[in-house]
Design an enzyme around this catalytic site. Structure first.
Site: not given
Ligand code: BG6
Length: 484
Positions: A182, A235, A240, A331
């Protein structure tokens, strides 16, 4: 002005799992957009492989449909699409059988960079790696790209790493965490290490705390079976959010190169303290209307999996001792919003009389939506009547500051695929980094599994469970608002 794009070297890219969801939504549209941007050499080849019984024309039709649906880019036109489709080829392949690999090999050119994108479940990574080497499809110049989830815990991640490294060198393995692709995530490094302004203040002496938020408004509908085995910790946090934390907390690398950056990130992960039960809050969203709660979608009416987690994280090193990092992700929250907020300490002494509602200096790096940077500063309230203070944001939205250049920026996947071809691993996770992240995450998960802890319910479109507010309140701090 749009930045000049330099084409990458000619390549053969094999997409394994080429008719799957990721290829359809991200890989093929991303490659096409790179072609429209002038970055693909005219002799690039993209070879799809999967169990689906189609031929090259069938794959081109699949790609055309995906691109029509997912690419909205004024630089692309019909002629361009035909050129792109002409780069595609296809081979039907059963990963477990031996026959298709020889045919696949025939598509690969000698002396050209070859990359293999494993757009399949991690249970196939090992088999594919062994087949690629057994049938001699790769050489020391080949790269493989693997997607998350990279393991489910430390043991499975170690097993995966062993499988991959028994066939490839670490410098050939590109583990994707799309957050690293990103734009604003990379900007974090530019802001920290490209300016002399922030780095002297970037430590426990001046920073009160850091908040990292990745909030999503969507629930788990359609992904319940996968998500329920994973949960927010596996997840989102293990990958992330940990990456965001590392880039925010790491020491300046000696240069912007793959190993220099990844060495520094690894040191941060290894310095993370264990998180006691009192320092995290897990939540699970309840339903607004019938059949809309987490449990309705989880395919398990008794699920104990969290769709929300907030944690207080301490980093045991000289730079950060005493300055907590609060992480939260969930979520079905109020809005889709991701940001890193660095909250600075108050001035040691105020020369001004009177009170005002001080919130303090905060540097916010907004990842999405509306990427940009805001610095909240204290100024004099305008007008006569003495010296009264107020706070205003110094706000920079990248879309305004960079204009057209910003609207044509590659999305995370496009950028990362081009980095694979260029052979730049800076924005990919190294094996030891992934394992260190699991080694920190595993005991936290084991803790709640042992106690059969039920996540706290929270309302859809809220900020998460109320107890998550307490995580900061008890330290005399408060979360920033989740808003679009
Ligand atoms: C993914 C997860 O890696 O990243 C998802 O498995 C999540 O659950 C997604 O929704 C979020 O990515 P972004 O780029 O939409 O923030």
């Amino acid at each position: 002005m749009v930045a000049k794009t330099i084409p990458v070297d000619p390549f053969d890219l094999v997409i394994l799992g080429a008719t799957g969801d990721l290829a359809q939504r991200k890989i093929l549209p991303g490659l096409y957009r790179r072609m429209c941007a002038g970055q693909l050499p005219s002799d690039a080849r993209i070879i799809g492989a999967s169990r689906t019984d189609i031929n090259a024309d069938g794959f081109r039709a699949f790609a055309r449909k995906a691109i029509t649906e997912y690419v909205k880019d004024s630089r692309c036109n019909t002629q361009g699409l035909d050129l792109f489709l002409a780069m595609l080829d296809y081979e039907k392949l059963d990963v477990f059988a031996d026959d298709g690999w020889k045919q696949l090999k025939r598509h690969l050119r000698k002396g050209v960079i070859s990359a293999f994108y494993f757009s399949v479940g991690p249970n196939l990574f090992g088999e594919i790696s062994h087949k690629l080497t057994k049938h001699k499809l790769t050489d020391e110049n080949s790269r493989i790209v693997v997607e998350k989830p990279f393991g489910h815990d430390l043991t499975s991640a170690q097993a995966l790493n062993r499988d991959l490294t028994s066939c490839f060198d670490e410098h050939q393995i590109y583990r994707i965490d799309h957050y690293l692709g990103k734009e604003t995530v990379q900007n974090l490094m530019a802001i920290r290490f490209g300016n002399a302004l922030f780095e002297p203040l970037w430590n426990a002496q001046h920073v009160d705390h850091v908040q990292i938020t990745v909030a999503e408004d969507l629930g788990i509908a359609g992904r319940g079976a996968y998500y329920n085995k994973s949960g927010a910790m596996r997840d989102m946090v293990q990958n992330h959010l940990m990456q965001l934390l590392c880039l925010t907390a790491m020491e300046p690398p000696s240069k912007y190169s793959a190993d220099a950056v990844r060495d520094e990130k690894l040191k941060v992960i290894r310095a993370l303290e264990p998180v006691p039960e009192s320092d995290y809050v897990r939540g699970q969203y309840s339903g607004e209307k019938n059949n809309d709660s987490y449990l309705d979608h989880a395919e398990d009416p008794d699920s104990l999996t969290e769709s929300y987690i907030a944690l207080k994280v301490n980093i045991a090193n000289w730079r950060w001792a005493g300055t907590p990092f609060y992480l939260r992700t969930g979520k079905r929250l109020r809005a889709r919003m991701s940001e890193i907020a660095v909250v600075f300490k108050d001035p040691p002494h105020s020369i001004f009389e009177g009170e005002f509602n001080r919130k303090g200096n905060v540097l916010v790096i907004r990842l999405q939506p509306d990427e940009g940077i805001t610095l909240r500063v204290t100024i004099k309230e305008p007008g006569p009547g003495g010296m009264r203070l107020t706070e205003v944001p110094l706000d920079m939205a990248f879309s305004e500051a960079l204009g057209e250049q910003f609207s044509f920026l590659p999305d995370a996947y496009e950028r990362l695929i081009m980095d694979v071809i260029r052979g730049d691993q800076t924005l990919f996770m190294r094996g030891d980094e992934v394992e260190a992240a699991w080694a920190w995450v595993d005991p936290i998960i084991h803790g709640w599994q042992r106690s059969h802890q039920r996540p706290l319910p929270y309302d859809p479109a809220s900020s998460g469970p109320d107890d998550a507010l307490m995580l900061l309140h008890r330290d005399g701090r408060r979360w920033r608002k989740i808003k679009a």
